[in-house]
Structure formats: C-alpha cells, structure tokens
Design a protein around this motif. Structure first.
Motif, PDB file in Angstrom:
ATOM      1  N   GLN A 128       0.417   7.484   0.883  1.00 53.95           N
ATOM      2  CA  GLN A 128      -0.396   6.333   0.514  1.00 53.95           C
ATOM      3  C   GLN A 128       0.440   5.054   0.514  1.00 53.95           C
ATOM      4  N   THR A 129       1.638   5.122  -0.059  1.00 54.15           N
ATOM      5  CA  THR A 129       2.509   3.951  -0.077  1.00 54.15           C
ATOM      6  C   THR A 129       3.007   3.618   1.323  1.00 54.15           C
ATOM      7  N   SER A 130       3.353   4.641   2.099  1.00 51.30           N
ATOM      8  CA  SER A 130       3.797   4.412   3.477  1.00 51.30           C
ATOM      9  C   SER A 130       2.725   3.713   4.301  1.00 51.30           C
ATOM     10  N   ASN A 131       1.473   4.064   4.063  1.00 55.43           N
ATOM     11  CA  ASN A 131       0.377   3.423   4.796  1.00 55.43           C
ATOM     12  C   ASN A 131       0.336   1.916   4.524  1.00 55.43           C
ATOM     13  N   GLU A 132       0.630   1.518   3.295  1.00 54.94           N
ATOM     14  CA  GLU A 132       0.652   0.092   2.973  1.00 54.94           C
ATOM     15  C   GLU A 132       1.851  -0.602   3.620  1.00 54.94           C
ATOM     16  N   ILE A 133       2.993   0.077   3.622  1.00 55.78           N
ATOM     17  CA  ILE A 133       4.195  -0.498   4.232  1.00 55.78           C
ATOM     18  C   ILE A 133       4.000  -0.674   5.735  1.00 55.78           C
ATOM     19  N   GLU A 134       3.339   0.281   6.363  1.00 55.07           N
ATOM     20  CA  GLU A 134       3.133   0.253   7.803  1.00 55.07           C
ATOM     21  C   GLU A 134       1.882  -0.524   8.215  1.00 55.07           C
ATOM     22  N   GLY A 135       1.068  -0.910   7.231  1.00 55.62           N
ATOM     23  CA  GLY A 135      -0.224  -1.513   7.530  1.00 55.62           C
ATOM     24  C   GLY A 135      -0.133  -2.966   7.964  1.00 55.62           C
ATOM     25  N   THR A 136      -1.223  -3.455   8.529  1.00 61.45           N
ATOM     26  CA  THR A 136      -1.267  -4.829   9.039  1.00 61.45           C
ATOM     27  C   THR A 136      -1.266  -5.867   7.921  1.00 61.45           C
ATOM     28  N   ALA A 137      -1.605  -5.468   6.688  1.00 61.33           N
ATOM     29  CA  ALA A 137      -1.633  -6.422   5.569  1.00 61.33           C
ATOM     30  C   ALA A 137      -0.241  -6.712   5.015  1.00 61.33           C
ATOM     31  N   ASN A 138       0.742  -5.915   5.385  1.00 62.65           N
ATOM     32  CA  ASN A 138       2.099  -6.116   4.872  1.00 62.65           C
ATOM     33  C   ASN A 138       2.640  -7.463   5.347  1.00 62.65           C
ATOM     34  N   ASN A 139       2.918  -8.346   4.412  1.00 61.38           N
ATOM     35  CA  ASN A 139       3.468  -9.668   4.737  1.00 61.38           C
ATOM     36  C   ASN A 139       4.969  -9.733   4.471  1.00 61.38           C
ATOM     37  N   GLY A 140       5.589  -8.566   4.312  1.00 65.18           N
ATOM     38  CA  GLY A 140       7.013  -8.489   4.041  1.00 65.18           C
ATOM     39  C   GLY A 140       7.326  -8.008   2.651  1.00 65.18           C
ATOM     40  N   LEU A 141       6.290  -7.897   1.810  1.00 60.36           N
ATOM     41  CA  LEU A 141       6.479  -7.474   0.421  1.00 60.36           C
ATOM     42  C   LEU A 141       5.360  -6.516   0.044  1.00 60.36           C
ATOM     43  N   VAL A 142       5.725  -5.330  -0.468  1.00 62.09           N
ATOM     44  CA  VAL A 142       4.740  -4.314  -0.847  1.00 62.09           C
ATOM     45  C   VAL A 142       5.037  -3.843  -2.270  1.00 62.09           C
ATOM     46  N   PHE A 143       3.991  -3.691  -3.064  1.00 66.77           N
ATOM     47  CA  PHE A 143       4.124  -3.207  -4.440  1.00 66.77           C
ATOM     48  C   PHE A 143       3.536  -1.800  -4.545  1.00 66.77           C
ATOM     49  N   ALA A 144       4.156  -0.963  -5.376  1.00 66.17           N
ATOM     50  CA  ALA A 144       3.663   0.403  -5.553  1.00 66.17           C
ATOM     51  C   ALA A 144       3.709   0.793  -7.022  1.00 66.17           C
ATOM     52  N   ASP A 145       2.664   1.431  -7.465  1.00 60.27           N
ATOM     53  CA  ASP A 145       2.580   1.999  -8.812  1.00 60.27           C
ATOM     54  C   ASP A 145       2.856   3.493  -8.684  1.00 60.27           C
ATOM     55  N   THR A 146       4.048   3.913  -9.110  1.00 57.41           N
ATOM     56  CA  THR A 146       4.433   5.320  -9.137  1.00 57.41           C
ATOM     57  C   THR A 146       5.002   5.777  -7.797  1.00 57.41           C
ATOM     58  N   ASN A 147       5.930   6.716  -7.864  1.00 56.53           N
ATOM     59  CA  ASN A 147       6.536   7.299  -6.659  1.00 56.53           C
ATOM     60  C   ASN A 147       6.856   8.758  -6.931  1.00 56.53           C
ATOM     61  N   SER A 148       7.613   9.372  -6.043  1.00 55.65           N
ATOM     62  CA  SER A 148       7.915  10.789  -6.193  1.00 55.65           C
ATOM     63  C   SER A 148       8.764  11.072  -7.434  1.00 55.65           C
ATOM     64  N   THR A 149       9.601  10.129  -7.865  1.00 55.19           N
ATOM     65  CA  THR A 149      10.443  10.347  -9.045  1.00 55.19           C
ATOM     66  C   THR A 149       9.607  10.425 -10.309  1.00 55.19           C
ATOM     67  N   VAL A 150       8.591   9.568 -10.406  1.00 53.69           N
ATOM     68  CA  VAL A 150       7.685   9.643 -11.558  1.00 53.69           C
ATOM     69  C   VAL A 150       6.940  10.977 -11.539  1.00 53.69           C
ATOM     70  N   THR A 151       6.493  11.380 -10.356  1.00 52.42           N
ATOM     71  CA  THR A 151       5.818  12.672 -10.231  1.00 52.42           C
ATOM     72  C   THR A 151       6.745  13.806 -10.632  1.00 52.42           C
ATOM     73  N   LYS A 152       8.007  13.715 -10.226  1.00 55.80           N
ATOM     74  CA  LYS A 152       9.010  14.710 -10.596  1.00 55.80           C
ATOM     75  C   LYS A 152       9.196  14.761 -12.114  1.00 55.80           C
ATOM     76  N   ALA A 153       9.175  13.604 -12.775  1.00 56.06           N
ATOM     77  CA  ALA A 153       9.320  13.577 -14.231  1.00 56.06           C
ATOM     78  C   ALA A 153       8.181  14.341 -14.901  1.00 56.06           C
ATOM     79  N   TYR A 154       6.959  14.173 -14.383  1.00 56.68           N
ATOM     80  CA  TYR A 154       5.824  14.913 -14.946  1.00 56.68           C
ATOM     81  C   TYR A 154       5.915  16.400 -14.605  1.00 56.68           C
ATOM     82  N   MET A 155       6.412  16.716 -13.428  1.00 56.65           N
ATOM     83  CA  MET A 155       6.639  18.133 -13.090  1.00 56.65           C
ATOM     84  C   MET A 155       7.588  18.757 -14.104  1.00 56.65           C
TER      85      MET A 155
END
Length: 382
Positions: free
Chosen positions: A232-259
C-alpha cells in the motif's frame, strides 16, 4: 518482457542515466522517429556517479526498461563497464560489448546502425573506430536539464525526472507509535499541508473489513498485514500523485511490534497474557517475512508519537493496552525494534509540552513535525 527489434535501420542511444530525465526521453523519441527502432544501452560500473547515490546499474537498467515498457520500437539493455578501463580509455572493449548488445536485441543479421550521442567528443572517436556507423549529435535543446542538477536537488526538478526513477528520490516519512496516539490524523494533516500522498494503517482497514479484534489476529492475518502495508505504501511512492514527499501511518516494524506482543510460542505466557498461541515454525516464518520487508523499506524520517494521549476505544482495539505502563512498555519495544533494524538515526520522537489550549499536544506535534521536516529535509510548506 524483452523487446527484440525487427527492422534493419537501428538507432543506438547509450548513457549512464543517473537519473533518466525528460530530456533523455525526448532524445529517445527523436532517435525512434529516424530509425526502425532504438536500442537503449544503460552503461555504468561499480562506484559510478549513479552507484554513489544508490542508483546501481541494475536499478537504472530496470527503471529505464520500465519507462519504455509499452514501446515496441525500443529495446533496453545494459553494459557493465566494471571490468574495463575507465573513459576515455577502454573504447575498444566497450564497443565490443555494445556490438554484443546490438546483436542480442535485433532479429536481422545485417543492419544499418545510427548511434546517437550527447557529447561532441564522442562523434570523432566513433567515426574513427566504427566508420560504418552513422553518428548523430543530439540537439542540446532536447536536453534542457542535466542529471547532475537533478542529483543535487531532485525535488526542485521533480517533474523533469522519468517517472520510474522518481521513487529512488522520493522522501518518505513514517509516523509510528502505539495505538490511539493520533497518528492517522497527523499523517492526513501533514500530507494535506505539503500536497502529498499518504498511506494509512492497513491493519485498521483489514480488521474493519473482516471484523477482527486486535487480540484475535493470528499468524495468517499478520502475513497479510506485513505484505499489504508494504504494498500500500509502495503504491503511493510509485504513484503519479507523489510530488517528492510521501507520508505513511505504520510500517512493518510497527506490525512486528504487535506480532511480538500478541503472538508467542510460550504456552504459559500465552495463557497468562491471553495471547494467541502459534507454532514456532509460524513465528519464524513471520519474522523472516518481516526481515525481508524492512530491508525493502526506505525512510528519511521516522516520527514516533509517544503514548501520552487519551486511549480511545474504537471497538477493535485491545483495551488492556490502555494501561499506561503497558503503552510505555510497547513504546520502548517499538524503539528497540527500529534500533535493531538499523533505523535509529532516522527516529525523531515528537515530544512536546502540553498546554491548556492543546492538552493532548496534537497541534504542537503537528508543528514540531513541520519544523523537523524543514530542518532535516529542507522542505517547507511555504
């Protein structure tokens, strides 16, 4: 898919392309219109100017092929110059490699070769060493920007960069922390301020879709969470709306913490903490998936929201996590995971003063995040 050119009048255009930009693309189109097809030879070596900024020859080759993936008149290949003398020496072995590339990417045995170059000094040398080839000096008006300027300030020249190459220069900001800290709102507010795309927490979407509570997520669920948060985050980074800056709420490390918090192979601990018991093999597989995923992520800033806000029941959250000592224990574990992943130098904890006007610190964290983005990335909203 590899294109193989069928014509006999073949154009050849070579370059480092670190990165490829709209000037290069215009020149490629010029070459294509003058020939039956064009071979693009991405050249470079270990430690070249592209490699020095993380754009290896392999990456440049893939990004170039992706740029022209729907053009049947263009074939893309690469020339690895690592084992030959550096320019201006090494012309003869380099030309032998180029001839191999031409042969590999064309169906005809006999061809007329037109080689397009951007530098005047190449014309004389190619005429001397390959007199049967036609050499065309590209009109410099087709190259209004240089790769050097882009490398120095990619955001300034963002629209000039060929789209697949943009993901390499994208500045990606992660906002992480324990539950109910205001991360989602902060991500949305910052993204709006900078006119940037954002990626939200996939787990929340997943749990709402399947009506699954925090404490009910099992190993299979976490497989999906790890994979789809990254995608999901990669899609935003690769998407046409990317103006050079992308924000993300949560990543694999947060998921790992919950695991780590909810999944355990220790039966006694599982019972005492009401956690889900999974097999050791499942846990090892999940950890391998996490390790592979975190290696693919690229963060320029990791904002951590401390657990100082009121814990809100959204009917999916585990309310035992509302206890202050548990929230801080989880927070400290998350920080350790970022350190273990080699990302400690990217972490900025959004610690602010609470005031009567801003009792939970939401606005002050928003302001602090903007200040840090300006300080670290030299990007402002003005």
């Amino acid at each position: 898919m590899r294109n193989k050119l069928t014509g006999t009048n073949i154009g050849v255009f070579f370059g480092t392309w670190a990165p490829m930009h709209i000037g290069h693309i215009s020149a490629v189109h010029q070459a294509k219109r003058l020939c039956d097809g064009v071979i693009l030879a991405v050249s470079g070596y270990d430690g070249d100017r592209g490699d020095q900024i993380g754009l290896s020859l392999e990456k440049r080759f893939r990004y170039t092929r992706e740029t022209f993936k729907e053009d049947e008149l263009i074939a893309v290949d690469k020339i690895d110059e690592t084992a030959i003398p550096r320019y201006p020496q090494g012309w003869l072995p380099w030309l032998e490699m180029l001839e191999t590339v031409i042969s590999k990417n064309c169906e005809a045995n006999e061809m007329t070769i037109t080689i397009f170059v951007g530098e005047k000094e190449y014309v004389e040398k190619l005429n001397e060493l390959r007199p049967a080839w036609k050499v065309v000096l590209i009109d410099r008006l087709l190259l209004p920007i240089s790769a050097t300027l882009i490398r120095e300030n990619p955001l300034k020249y963002w629209q000039k960069i060929a789209r697949p190459f943009r993901r390499h220069f994208s500045k990606n900001i992660l906002i992480a922390g324990s539950a109910s800290g205001g991360k989602t709102t902060l991500v949305k507010d910052l993204a709006r301020s900078y006119g940037s795309p954002f990626s939200l927490e996939y787990a929340r979407h997943y749990q709402q879709k399947y009506n699954v509570l925090d404490e009910e997520l099992n190993a299979k669920d976490y497989v999906y969470l790890l994979a789809n948060q990254y995608r999901q985050t990669s899609n935003e980074i690769e998407g046409t709306a990317n103006n050079g800056l992308v924000f993300a709420d949560t990543n694999s490390t947060v998921t790992k913490a919950y695991m780590d918090w909810y999944l355990t192979a220790d039966e006694q601990e599982a019972q005492s903490k009401e956690k889900t018991l999974i097999q050791k093999e499942e846990l090892e597989a999940l950890n391998r998936q996490y390790e592979a995923t975190i290696q693919q992520e690229k963060w320029d800033i990791i904002f951590i929201v401390p657990p100082v806000t009121k814990y809100v029941d959204d009917h999916f959250r585990d309310m035992t996590m509302a206890e202050e000592n548990i929230r801080w224990t989880f927070h400290e574990h998350l920080l350790r995971l970022f350190e273990e992943a080699g990302l400690g130098d990217k972490v900025v904890i959004l610690e602010t003063e609470m005031t009567s006007a801003d009792p939970q610190g939401f606005y002050s964290r928003y302001q602090l995040a903007q200040d840090k983005i300006a300080e670290i990335l030299d990007i402002t909203v003005w």
